[in-house]
Design a protein around this motif. Structure first.
Motif, PDB file in Angstrom:
ATOM      1  N   ARG A 121       0.829  -1.204   0.000  1.00  0.00           N
ATOM      2  CA  ARG A 121       0.000   0.000   0.000  1.00  0.00           C
ATOM      3  C   ARG A 121       0.863   1.253   0.000  1.00  0.00           C
ATOM      4  O   ARG A 121       0.575   2.239  -0.685  1.00  0.00           O
ATOM      5  CB  ARG A 121      -0.919   0.009   1.221  1.00  0.00           C
ATOM      6  N   ASP A 161      -1.220  -5.143   2.195  1.00  0.00           N
ATOM      7  CA  ASP A 161      -2.578  -5.682   2.183  1.00  0.00           C
ATOM      8  C   ASP A 161      -2.537  -7.108   1.656  1.00  0.00           C
ATOM      9  O   ASP A 161      -2.010  -7.350   0.556  1.00  0.00           O
ATOM     10  CB  ASP A 161      -3.486  -4.838   1.283  1.00  0.00           C
ATOM     11  N   TYR A 167      -4.342  -6.229   7.037  1.00  0.00           N
ATOM     12  CA  TYR A 167      -3.400  -5.136   6.803  1.00  0.00           C
ATOM     13  C   TYR A 167      -2.288  -5.222   7.831  1.00  0.00           C
ATOM     14  O   TYR A 167      -2.540  -5.290   9.038  1.00  0.00           O
ATOM     15  CB  TYR A 167      -4.123  -3.794   6.915  1.00  0.00           C
TER      16      TYR A 167
END
Length: 217
Positions: A121, A161, A167
């Protein structure tokens, strides 16, 4: 995951700080304590990106929270930050025209290999990278060096992710060594992804690792 309110849109805060910070304040008399947005981190004891800090609360000399709050202008979803890599004066052309993209893509590939379908991410280089360069003397100029091998070790923090929806924030050191730089398009490289590893430790390994990459035949 619920998106945080942007700093400019955040409502006026009350003078009552979160109760969870009371104990921490007692350990920081005369200082300050940070309020962390728990939705932006995966482990309160792990790496915390600067954007995850809502702001800091002032602590008086007795270890009591005063109610004075200083918001963090950077608060919000973490973003890529390769400043410590690209701002160096060190020779980086061996990583290509865009060293930051090259490193990020390499890390994303490693993450996907370890957990198929996982994506990066965001990524940050968290300290000044360590470098190692080797070469040979130019035959027509004794004062010049022909670079044949190069390597770097860069500490990082990344948000990952997974396909399951999990996460995680990981930290460690990304290292890469390239050999055969004097052989144009025949150069070879190898990367290492050392989680929970200190930069000093990874730097010590560079001398060995730079010799582990086989020269092109």
């Amino acid at each position: 995951m619920t998106s945080p309110t942007a700093p400019g849109d955040e409502p006026e805060r009350k003078s009552i700080p979160p109760a969870a910070l009371v104990k921490e304040a007692a350990r920081q008399p005369g200082g300050s304590v940070a309020e962390i947005d728990q939705t932006l981190i995966s482990d309160p004891n792990g790496y915390i990106p600067a954007e995850a800090i809502r702001g800091v609360w002032k602590v008086d000399a007795t270890g009591q929270l005063t109610g004075e709050f200083q918001p963090n202008p950077r608060y919000g979803p973490p973003q890529d930050d390769f400043t410590k890599l690209v701002s160096t004066d060190h020779f980086l052309h061996w990583l290509g025209d865009d060293p930051a993209t090259a490193v990020r893509e390499s890390v994303a590939e490693i993450v996907d290999q370890q957990v198929p379908g996982a994506t990066v991410r965001w990524m940050k280089i968290t300290d000044e990278p360590r470098f190692l360069t080797a070469g040979r003397q130019a035959p027509d100029d004794p004062e010049s060096l022909i670079v044949t091998r190069a390597a770097l070790a860069a500490s990082f923090g990344i948000g990952v992710d997974s396909p399951s929806g999990r996460y995680d924030i990981l930290w460690g050191v990304y290292s890469i060594a390239v050999v055969g730089l004097d052989r144009a398009d025949r150069a070879r490289s190898r990367a290492w992804f050392d989680l929970w590893t200190a930069l000093d430790t990874a730097e010590e390994q560079l001398r060995t690792r730079i010799t582990e990459v086989n020269l092109p035949s």
